[in-house]
Design a protein around this motif. Structure first.
Motif, mmCIF file in Angstrom:
data_model
loop_
_atom_site.group_PDB
_atom_site.id
_atom_site.type_symbol
_atom_site.label_atom_id
_atom_site.label_comp_id
_atom_site.label_asym_id
_atom_site.label_seq_id
_atom_site.Cartn_x
_atom_site.Cartn_y
_atom_site.Cartn_z
ATOM 1 N N GLY A 31 38.159 48.700 49.496
ATOM 2 C CA GLY A 31 38.652 50.020 49.088
ATOM 3 C C GLY A 31 39.606 49.988 47.900
ATOM 4 N N GLY A 32 39.658 51.122 47.228
ATOM 5 C CA GLY A 32 40.441 51.239 46.005
ATOM 6 C C GLY A 32 41.944 51.302 46.252
ATOM 7 N N TYR A 86 41.731 55.545 64.832
ATOM 8 C CA TYR A 86 41.075 55.095 63.593
ATOM 9 C C TYR A 86 39.623 55.578 63.511
ATOM 10 C CZ TYR A 86 38.784 51.912 60.317
ATOM 11 O OH TYR A 86 38.008 51.405 59.291
ATOM 12 N N TRP A 95 37.981 62.684 58.098
ATOM 13 C CA TRP A 95 37.130 62.232 56.987
ATOM 14 C C TRP A 95 36.013 63.238 56.669
ATOM 15 C CZ3 TRP A 95 37.565 58.427 53.361
ATOM 16 C CH2 TRP A 95 36.417 58.105 52.638
HETATM 17 C C1 G6P Z 1 38.857 54.883 51.422
HETATM 18 C C2 G6P Z 1 40.157 55.410 52.001
HETATM 19 C C3 G6P Z 1 41.135 54.290 52.330
HETATM 20 C C4 G6P Z 1 40.440 53.238 53.179
HETATM 21 C C5 G6P Z 1 39.167 52.739 52.482
HETATM 22 C C6 G6P Z 1 38.406 51.715 53.330
HETATM 23 O O1 G6P Z 1 39.072 54.385 50.142
HETATM 24 O O2 G6P Z 1 40.750 56.331 51.093
HETATM 25 O O3 G6P Z 1 42.247 54.787 53.028
HETATM 26 O O4 G6P Z 1 41.295 52.168 53.462
HETATM 27 O O5 G6P Z 1 38.327 53.849 52.248
HETATM 28 O O6 G6P Z 1 38.103 52.255 54.586
HETATM 29 P P1 G6P Z 1 38.629 51.589 55.944
HETATM 30 O O7 G6P Z 1 38.295 52.559 57.016
HETATM 31 O O8 G6P Z 1 37.871 50.312 56.035
HETATM 32 O O9 G6P Z 1 40.100 51.358 55.800
#
Ligand code: G6P
Length: 479
Positions: A31-32, A86, A95
């Motif tokens: 992720g960014g 989560y 989301w």
């Molecule tokens: C997006 C969200 C991040 C998240 C990433 C990876 O970029 O904005 O907050 O960390 O996705 O997703 P994950 O659920 O693996 O953290």
């Protein structure tokens, strides 16, 4: 030791993994968010609080540690928190609502209860680590209640919040049974940052309508005399770092190797995304396959490399998506491929930065077609690595990046024919047109890099903060 800058994000920049020999190790998180915040951390000796990943078992004994020169403080999640906070509330309620309802959100009271509990846990940890008058920067949709919880615990702090994903229009947001609590949670911050002005405007309007506070333009006036500012701070990448990486000998060599392994076709199309239903992977692969079926080009001429980074695999919508893409790729390759020449080269994996840079360098046409995306840093990374000012970018109008990268081929991902035309135009475009477009996009990215992003957020936070004795944070250094 108390810290003057505390970053609070659901994820740490590294993930806990079990190595092949069975011992625990660490791997860079996807992720960014992670790559954007790292430079600010380094410039300020900050402390980063976050979840180190994993399935929620045996994480209680995790100690703070240093990785790559950063102070990291892991917060373990219990197994039920992983499922309810989560996978549930963060990734199956918030989301989809924040991404235009691309998937149907679920509302469960036990998920909300867990969201509150975990946010409380993060707020308490931040409160215990921040020095007097410190700056705490809270990130993203998993932690929207932390700003107010933290302010209740530590009124001396300067608190910033940044949302990395879109903030939805009122019509969608108000479906949330806990809409008021979320707005009030965010209002604990001095500055609430969004990717685009539209997100900030949605937020201010909702605060006025749903919480009843007075607002004027980007300001919210709270009854206790505090003022909260909502602003747009489009996030970016370490452009110079990517450019440097793309020029290294090993990346140049690897890029040639990739082209050769793919049979040196005339054009390579590339998609790199987390395997997420917001990313529009299915539609883009269909558009590409139809161009072959229609006879515009052949599998000898072009290949589509799709890297799908595994993500949130326990969430049902993500499992369904994976099966759908597996089936589609199988069908397209079965129908259109030849021996040694699949139409789509599909990789369900994640790669380190070096391999990503080599892929970007090898690709002629980068295809980024999300239905909704906060920014999309992959589009920016592609532009940064095109040191020869060549290569085409096909980009969804609904990615935040489209506001800045105006010279891309902009597409509506819901319009399959429109997408086919854009892919074909990009395929047929001449060098002069490509250079003109890429040069302009590169200029934008070089100017608005991640250091400029963090700097502008921190400067604004210092200006708006109520706390006169809060300390000043240094801007990130450029590489
Ligand atoms: C997006 C969200 C991040 C998240 C990433 C990876 O970029 O904005 O907050 O960390 O996705 O997703 P994950 O659920 O693996 O953290």
């Amino acid at each position: 030791m108390p810290a003057d800058l505390v970053i609070v994000a659901n994820r740490l920049p590294v993930d806990r993994v079990t190595q092949p020999d069975g011992t625990p190790g660490w791997r860079r998180s996807p992720g960014g968010l992670v790559s954007a915040i790292e430079p600010v951390m380094r410039a300020n000796d900050g402390t980063w609080i976050g979840w180190p990943g994993g399935d929620g078992s045996g994480e209680d004994d995790l100690e703070p540690f240093e990785a790559d020169g950063m102070q990291l403080v892991p917060i373990g999640l219990e197994q039920d928190e992983v499922e309810l906070f989560y996978e549930g509330f963060s990734n199956a309620t918030i989301w989809p609502i924040y991404h235009d309802l691309v998937a149907k959100p679920e509302f469960h009271r036990v998920w909300w209860d867990s969201y509150v509990k975990v946010n409380q846990k993060f707020a308490a940890k931040a409160a215990s680590l921040a020095s007097e008058g410190a700056t705490v920067w809270v990130h993203d949709y998993q932690l929207q209640l932390v700003p107010q919880m933290l302010r209740d615990l530590r009124p001396d702090l300067r608190i910033g919040f940044y949302l990395h994903i879109p903030f939805p229009p009122a019509e969608l947001f108000q479906q949330l049974p806990w809409r008021r609590q979320i707005l009030e949670g965010l209002l604990g911050a001095d500055l609430v940052g969004f990717q685009l002005p539209g997100g900030a405007a949605n937020f201010v309007r909702l605060v006025r309508q749903r919480v009843g506070h007075k607002t004027h333009r980007d300001l919210v006036y709270l009854p206790d005399g505090r003022t909260v500012r909502a602003g747009a701070f489009p996030i970016s990448i370490d452009a110079a770092g990517y450019e440097k990486l793309a020029r290294t000998e090993s990346v140049v060599e690897r890029s040639a190797e990739i082209r050769k392994a793919l049979g040196n076709p005339r054009k390579i199309f590339l998609g790199i995304d987390r395997l997420d239903y917001t990313k529009g992977i299915y539609a883009r692969l269909r558009a590409f396959a139809e161009l072959i079926e229609d006879g515009h080009f052949d599998v000898e001429d072009a290949v589509f490399v799709q890297v799908a980074v595994p993500s949130r695999e326990q969430v049902e919508q993500y499992r369904i998506l994976r099966d759908d893409i597996d089936r589609l790729v199988g069908r397209i390759n079965g129908d259109l491929g030849r021996i040694g020449r699949p139409a789509i080269s599909y990789l369900h994996t994640s790669y380190p930065r070096e391999e990503m840079a080599a892929l970007y360098s090898a690709a002629d046409i980068m295809v980024v077609t999300p239905y909704r995306d906060g920014m999309n840093l992959v589009a920016k990374e592609y532009v940064a690595t095109r040191t020869e000012n060549d290569g085409a970018l096909v980009l969804s109008e609904f990615a935040g990046a489209a506001d800045e990268l105006r010279q891309a081929w902009l597409v509506n991902p819901y319009d399959l024919n429109g997408m086919k035309s854009a892919l074909l135009e990009a395929y047929r475009s001449d060098d002069k047109d490509l250079t003109r477009r890429m040069k302009a996009m590169r200029k934008t990215i070089q100017k608005h890099d991640v250091a400029a992003w963090a700097d502008s957020f921190m400067t604004e936070l210092a200006a708006v903060s109520h706390s006169s004795h809060a300390k000043t944070v240094r801007p990130a250094k450029r590489s």
